[in-house]
Motif scaffolding. Structure first.
Motif, PDB file in Angstrom:
ATOM      1  N   UNK A  90       0.848  -1.034   0.168  1.00 19.39           N
ATOM      2  CA  UNK A  90      -0.059  -0.018  -0.159  1.00 19.39           C
ATOM      3  C   UNK A  90       1.081   1.447  -0.109  1.00 19.39           C
ATOM      4  N   UNK A  91       0.344   2.448  -0.432  1.00 14.29           N
ATOM      5  CA  UNK A  91       0.980   3.516  -0.443  1.00 14.29           C
ATOM      6  C   UNK A  91       1.508   4.023   0.833  1.00 14.29           C
ATOM      7  N   UNK A  92       0.570   3.838   2.132  1.00 11.90           N
ATOM      8  CA  UNK A  92       1.124   4.072   3.537  1.00 11.90           C
ATOM      9  C   UNK A  92       2.349   3.259   3.754  1.00 11.90           C
ATOM     10  N   UNK A  93       2.354   2.066   3.653  1.00  7.97           N
ATOM     11  CA  UNK A  93       3.648   1.166   3.760  1.00  7.97           C
ATOM     12  C   UNK A  93       4.761   1.747   2.902  1.00  7.97           C
ATOM     13  N   UNK A  94       4.665   2.121   1.799  1.00  2.00           N
ATOM     14  CA  UNK A  94       5.655   2.465   0.843  1.00  2.00           C
ATOM     15  C   UNK A  94       6.146   3.838   1.707  1.00  2.00           C
ATOM     16  N   UNK A  95       5.467   4.844   1.840  1.00  2.00           N
ATOM     17  CA  UNK A  95       5.887   5.985   2.597  1.00  2.00           C
ATOM     18  C   UNK A  95       6.697   5.717   4.019  1.00  2.00           C
ATOM     19  N   UNK A  96       6.062   4.707   4.538  1.00  2.00           N
ATOM     20  CA  UNK A  96       6.723   4.129   5.851  1.00  2.00           C
ATOM     21  C   UNK A  96       7.991   3.754   5.707  1.00  2.00           C
ATOM     22  N   UNK A  97       8.206   2.768   4.410  1.00  2.00           N
ATOM     23  CA  UNK A  97       9.584   2.171   4.222  1.00  2.00           C
ATOM     24  C   UNK A  97      10.585   3.144   3.980  1.00  2.00           C
ATOM     25  N   UNK A  98      10.123   4.316   3.031  1.00  2.00           N
ATOM     26  CA  UNK A  98      10.959   5.070   2.720  1.00  2.00           C
ATOM     27  C   UNK A  98      11.530   5.896   4.065  1.00  2.00           C
ATOM     28  N   UNK A  99      10.648   6.266   4.705  1.00  2.00           N
ATOM     29  CA  UNK A  99      11.155   6.950   6.258  1.00  2.00           C
ATOM     30  C   UNK A  99      12.013   6.360   6.780  1.00  2.00           C
ATOM     31  N   UNK A 100      11.851   4.762   7.108  1.00  2.00           N
ATOM     32  CA  UNK A 100      12.612   4.149   7.648  1.00  2.00           C
ATOM     33  C   UNK A 100      13.972   3.909   7.023  1.00  2.00           C
ATOM     34  N   UNK A 101      13.954   3.883   5.738  1.00  2.00           N
ATOM     35  CA  UNK A 101      15.303   3.725   5.197  1.00  2.00           C
ATOM     36  C   UNK A 101      16.254   5.128   5.123  1.00  2.00           C
ATOM     37  N   UNK A 102      15.464   6.048   5.111  1.00  2.00           N
ATOM     38  CA  UNK A 102      16.159   7.363   5.061  1.00  2.00           C
ATOM     39  C   UNK A 102      16.967   7.367   6.490  1.00  2.00           C
ATOM     40  N   UNK A 103      16.493   6.691   7.557  1.00  2.00           N
ATOM     41  CA  UNK A 103      17.167   6.864   8.928  1.00  2.00           C
ATOM     42  C   UNK A 103      18.224   6.003   9.015  1.00  2.00           C
ATOM     43  N   UNK A 104      18.391   5.213   7.847  1.00  2.00           N
ATOM     44  CA  UNK A 104      19.498   4.219   7.843  1.00  2.00           C
ATOM     45  C   UNK A 104      20.496   4.555   6.389  1.00  2.00           C
ATOM     46  N   UNK A 105      20.314   6.075   6.098  1.00  2.00           N
ATOM     47  CA  UNK A 105      20.862   6.634   5.048  1.00  2.00           C
ATOM     48  C   UNK A 105      20.882   6.028   3.694  1.00  2.00           C
ATOM     49  N   UNK A 106      19.653   5.463   3.399  1.00  2.00           N
ATOM     50  CA  UNK A 106      19.695   4.398   2.212  1.00  2.00           C
ATOM     51  C   UNK A 106      18.223   4.623   1.717  1.00  2.00           C
ATOM     52  N   UNK A 107      17.837   4.200   0.564  1.00  2.00           N
ATOM     53  CA  UNK A 107      16.580   4.108   0.104  1.00  2.00           C
ATOM     54  C   UNK A 107      16.240   3.118  -0.828  1.00  2.00           C
ATOM     55  N   UNK A 108      15.028   2.776  -1.578  1.00  2.00           N
ATOM     56  CA  UNK A 108      14.687   1.941  -2.191  1.00  2.00           C
ATOM     57  C   UNK A 108      15.155   2.625  -3.829  1.00  2.00           C
ATOM     58  N   UNK A 109      16.001   1.585  -4.515  1.00  2.00           N
ATOM     59  CA  UNK A 109      16.688   1.843  -5.843  1.00  2.00           C
ATOM     60  C   UNK A 109      15.590   1.894  -7.135  1.00  2.00           C
ATOM     61  N   UNK A 110      14.735   0.717  -7.012  1.00  2.00           N
ATOM     62  CA  UNK A 110      13.838   0.559  -8.053  1.00  2.00           C
ATOM     63  C   UNK A 110      12.630  -0.537  -7.493  1.00  2.00           C
ATOM     64  N   UNK A 111      11.616  -0.521  -8.132  1.00  2.00           N
ATOM     65  CA  UNK A 111      10.448  -1.477  -8.029  1.00  2.00           C
ATOM     66  C   UNK A 111      10.333  -2.139  -9.442  1.00  2.00           C
ATOM     67  N   UNK A 112      10.345  -3.435  -9.371  1.00  2.00           N
ATOM     68  CA  UNK A 112      10.004  -4.216 -10.484  1.00  2.00           C
ATOM     69  C   UNK A 112       8.760  -5.117 -10.344  1.00  2.00           C
ATOM     70  N   UNK A 113       8.162  -5.075 -11.342  1.00  2.00           N
ATOM     71  CA  UNK A 113       6.859  -6.116 -11.390  1.00  2.00           C
ATOM     72  C   UNK A 113       6.890  -7.086 -12.275  1.00  2.00           C
ATOM     73  N   UNK A 114       6.504  -8.426 -11.994  1.00  2.00           N
ATOM     74  CA  UNK A 114       6.692  -9.439 -12.977  1.00  2.00           C
ATOM     75  C   UNK A 114       5.231  -9.523 -13.634  1.00  2.00           C
ATOM     76  N   UNK A 115       4.966  -9.247 -14.865  1.00  2.00           N
ATOM     77  CA  UNK A 115       3.679  -9.302 -15.504  1.00  2.00           C
ATOM     78  C   UNK A 115       3.277 -10.760 -16.043  1.00  2.00           C
ATOM     79  N   UNK A 116       2.422 -11.229 -15.769  1.00  2.00           N
ATOM     80  CA  UNK A 116       1.739 -12.567 -16.340  1.00  2.00           C
ATOM     81  C   UNK A 116       0.366 -12.462 -16.488  1.00  2.00           C
TER      82      UNK A 116
END
Length: 207
Positions: A90-116
């Motif tokens: 969910x978007x709130x989860x994505x936002x919370x994850x971004x905030x968490x990773x910022x505290x560790x001086x890192x972040x998400x580089x990319x999201x990849x979805x497998x389409x079938x």
């Protein structure tokens, strides 16, 4: 640090590709389902909280899941990066994850979805159900509901990462190595210059 969100509906081959990516890039695998089971088995405070909620038929709050992820980040500070398996949903989860990773001086580089396609997923899962023992792999109606839930969740999160120019999708039908090659092509464009995959590192050691 290289951090990837890998999404794919049930039966898309996400598990297979995750293991190949982990081996190539030296990443730590983070599956929220596995984390929940592990924390519960260990009897941690987070695990006990999650079990109590699950036993009552309630959803585990985002704060509890994020807490479990933070414990993994804190315990793997020397890791080359992480692959998030099916999270955030969910978007709130994505936002919370971004905030968490910022505290560790890192972040998400990319999201990849497998389409079938849905029909292909149904075929794969019914076949898998013959050996997996999972009842939800043996009922076509349940399979299609799982795919619908996935598509609804992913559409929201995909839009969130697309706004950051981090979202990509790959057609997940074809040879495993061909799909893996496409995944690596995307990841290599997003990874920090300091990250060296396992095969390159081995070559440099030999040199």
């Amino acid at each position: 640090m290289l951090n990837i969100v890998l999404f794919g509906p049930p039966g898309a081959g996400k598990g297979t590709q995750s293991q190949k990516l982990i081996q190539r890039y030296g990443l730590v695998h983070l599956s929220t389902g596995d984390l929940l089971r592990s924390q519960i088995a260990q009897g941690t405070e987070l695990g006990l909280t999650a079990k109590k909620l699950m036993d009552a038929g309630e959803l585990v709050p985002d704060a509890v899941v994020i807490g479990m992820i933070e414990s993994q980040l804190a315990g793997n500070k020397e890791a080359a990066g992480f692959i998030f398996d099916g999270f955030p949903r969910t978007i709130p989860q994505a936002q919370a994850l971004d905030e968490l990773m910022q505290r560790y001086d890192t972040g998400i580089n990319c999201m990849i979805a497998l389409e079938v396609t849905e029909d292909e997923l149904v075929t794969r899962l019914l076949e898998r159900g013959k050996t997996s023992g999972r009842p939800d792999d043996q009922n076509e109606e349940k399979i299609r509901k799982r795919v619908t839930v996935y598509n609804t969740e992913t559409a929201q999160v995909a839009g969130y990462y697309a706004q950051q120019d981090k979202f990509h999708s790959i057609y997940g039908i074809g040879a495993i190595d061909d799909i893996f090659g496409q995944l690596c092509g995307i990841i290599d464009r997003h990874q920090p210059a300091t990250v060296i995959d396992g095969s390159k590192a081995a070559d440099e050691v030999k040199a």
